[in-house]
Every structure is written in C-alpha cells, then in structure tokens.
Design a protein around this motif. Sequence first.
Motif, PDB file in Angstrom:
ATOM      1  N   PRO A  59       5.314   3.197 -10.728  1.00  0.00           N
ATOM      2  CA  PRO A  59       5.381   1.970  -9.922  1.00  0.00           C
ATOM      3  C   PRO A  59       4.592   2.117  -8.615  1.00  0.00           C
ATOM      4  O   PRO A  59       4.688   3.142  -7.939  1.00  0.00           O
ATOM      5  N   ARG A  60       3.790   1.097  -8.306  1.00  0.00           N
ATOM      6  CA  ARG A  60       2.990   1.115  -7.079  1.00  0.00           C
ATOM      7  C   ARG A  60       3.634   0.198  -6.059  1.00  0.00           C
ATOM      8  O   ARG A  60       4.310  -0.759  -6.423  1.00  0.00           O
ATOM      9  N   LYS A  61       3.394   0.512  -4.792  1.00  0.00           N
ATOM     10  CA  LYS A  61       3.862  -0.409  -3.750  1.00  0.00           C
ATOM     11  C   LYS A  61       2.751  -1.380  -3.394  1.00  0.00           C
ATOM     12  O   LYS A  61       2.980  -2.530  -3.078  1.00  0.00           O
ATOM     13  N   GLY A  62       1.523  -0.894  -3.435  1.00  0.00           N
ATOM     14  CA  GLY A  62       0.389  -1.724  -3.013  1.00  0.00           C
ATOM     15  C   GLY A  62      -0.339  -2.342  -4.199  1.00  0.00           C
ATOM     16  O   GLY A  62      -0.056  -2.032  -5.353  1.00  0.00           O
ATOM     17  N   GLU A  63      -1.279  -3.217  -3.874  1.00  0.00           N
ATOM     18  CA  GLU A  63      -2.118  -3.878  -4.889  1.00  0.00           C
ATOM     19  C   GLU A  63      -3.430  -3.113  -5.026  1.00  0.00           C
ATOM     20  O   GLU A  63      -4.025  -2.708  -4.013  1.00  0.00           O
ATOM     21  N   VAL A  64      -3.898  -2.964  -6.243  1.00  0.00           N
ATOM     22  CA  VAL A  64      -5.216  -2.336  -6.448  1.00  0.00           C
ATOM     23  C   VAL A  64      -6.281  -3.358  -6.055  1.00  0.00           C
ATOM     24  O   VAL A  64      -6.270  -4.484  -6.570  1.00  0.00           O
ATOM     25  N   PRO A  65      -7.198  -3.019  -5.130  1.00  0.00           N
ATOM     26  CA  PRO A  65      -8.230  -3.990  -4.762  1.00  0.00           C
ATOM     27  C   PRO A  65      -9.188  -4.245  -5.924  1.00  0.00           C
ATOM     28  O   PRO A  65      -9.405  -3.361  -6.756  1.00  0.00           O
TER      29      PRO A  65
END
Length: 245
Positions: A86-92
Amino acid sequence: MIIRISRDAGESYADYNVQVSEEMTVLDALFHIQENIDESLAFRYSCRGAVCGSCAIMVNGMPLLACKTPVARIEELNNVYEVFLPRKGEVPKDGMLLEPIPKLPVMKDLVVDWEPFFDLFGKLELKLRGAGNPPEKEYLIAKEKVRELEKYTNCISCALCWSACPVVGDLKDYPGPAALAKLYRFYLDPREPDALNRLAIANQEFGWWACDFYTNCKKVCPKKVPPNIAIGKARSQLKNMEDNQ
Ligand code: SF4
Ligand code: FES
C-alpha cells in the motif's frame, strides 16, 4: 522524469524533475537530487552494490533495493513485479514515487529506524554458538551442506521481506521471514552444538507456526533467499519429532 519523494513520513511529498539516463539507478537519482537540487533530502545507503541492504525503499509500491534498480526498468517492473505494498502517495504520470519501507518508524524522508527489525534477531540469538574448542585447522563442511547453507547466508538483512510480509505487524512478536530464515540456517549448520534447540526457540504460535505462506518474502528478496522454504522445513522437522515421541 518527475520523481516524487515522501517527506515527513508521508505527510508531504516533494516533486523533483530529473533528467534520467539509461544507466542511472534509483540510488543515483537520489544522489543527483541531493547534490544538485535539494541537499536536505535524506536517504540511506552504504555499499552501492546490493550487499549491505541499507538502501531498501518502496518504488511505486514495490519493495526494492535503490542501488540495484535501474530507473529505466521501472515501467517494465510495474508490469511484471509480483508484490505491491500500500502506498500513501500518488505515482506521478510517467514518473516515479519513492517512499520509505513500511512497518518501521520513519526517521526522516526515506530513512527508517531498523531497531524493531534487529531487536528480534537478538531475541533469537542469531549467531553461531560453536561446539567446544575450535579445531586446530579450519572447520570442514561438506560441499552439499555449504550449498544448502548458502541459500540462507546470502541474506543481507535488508528487511524487504519484513516489509512485504502480511503477518509482520499483525501478530505481535512474530520475528518475520528474515529472522526465521537465519534461525533455520543455524539449525542446518554442522558446527552448532545443539541444532534442535534452534528449532525449539521458535516452536511457538507466534514463531514458525505463524507463517501463512503468502510467499511474498521469497518474491521480493533481492538475494533469492527462500524464508518460506526454511519455515516449511522447520515445521516438518518439528512435526516429525512430535510424531516420534
Ligand atoms: S531474506 Fe531477502 S528480503 Fe529478507 S532480509 Fe534477507 S535479503 Fe532481505
Ligand atoms: S547501498 Fe548497499 S544494498 Fe544498496
């Protein structure tokens, strides 16, 4: 390429525009940012050769070694990698998201505190105890045994398997795949005075028996260590001993 990096334990993210080259690794990109754009960026590394394990990070949710991962391969890895956390940020868009490995406290940016991971090593006494007086010459170990041991001695304690294991964190005191693989390695070692005692140390509900065989550990290991195999073999051995009592 936009490289988005977690700051303040994921409370904020910073975007850096980096001109990437074919041979650049993720660790090279971090150095580029630190040396040319933002000297306050913190990340950990030591050997730069996939030996020390300290550059473990999350790249687009994939637990990887920064020094071993070419930036040019990220897109391909996104399509073939087996374990995403699980990621907290968005992949640009067309970029890369870098976050610290989970389940360890974040000290700064990509740097985590490894103490909880290594504390469990201490509890399992993960060092060779050695029997009696050492021989006059070197210890000789059969080649097949060395090959078997090597599967586990290749571990570089990078904690990628710990990050990817769903049982770690869910079950208090579970030592995790790397610690159990190391414990099994000492059970195998012919120099150990009481190998069975090594199995007995983790013969607990929260030890060998806690693993649910997700096998994420083996899938993410950069050194091809198979903790799941060690755990399975330890359980069989314990079960055989119980049946023969
Ligand atoms: S078993 Fe593999 S993934 Fe786990 S700590 Fe060792 S080298 Fe890293
Ligand atoms: S810097 Fe040592 S493993 Fe990457």
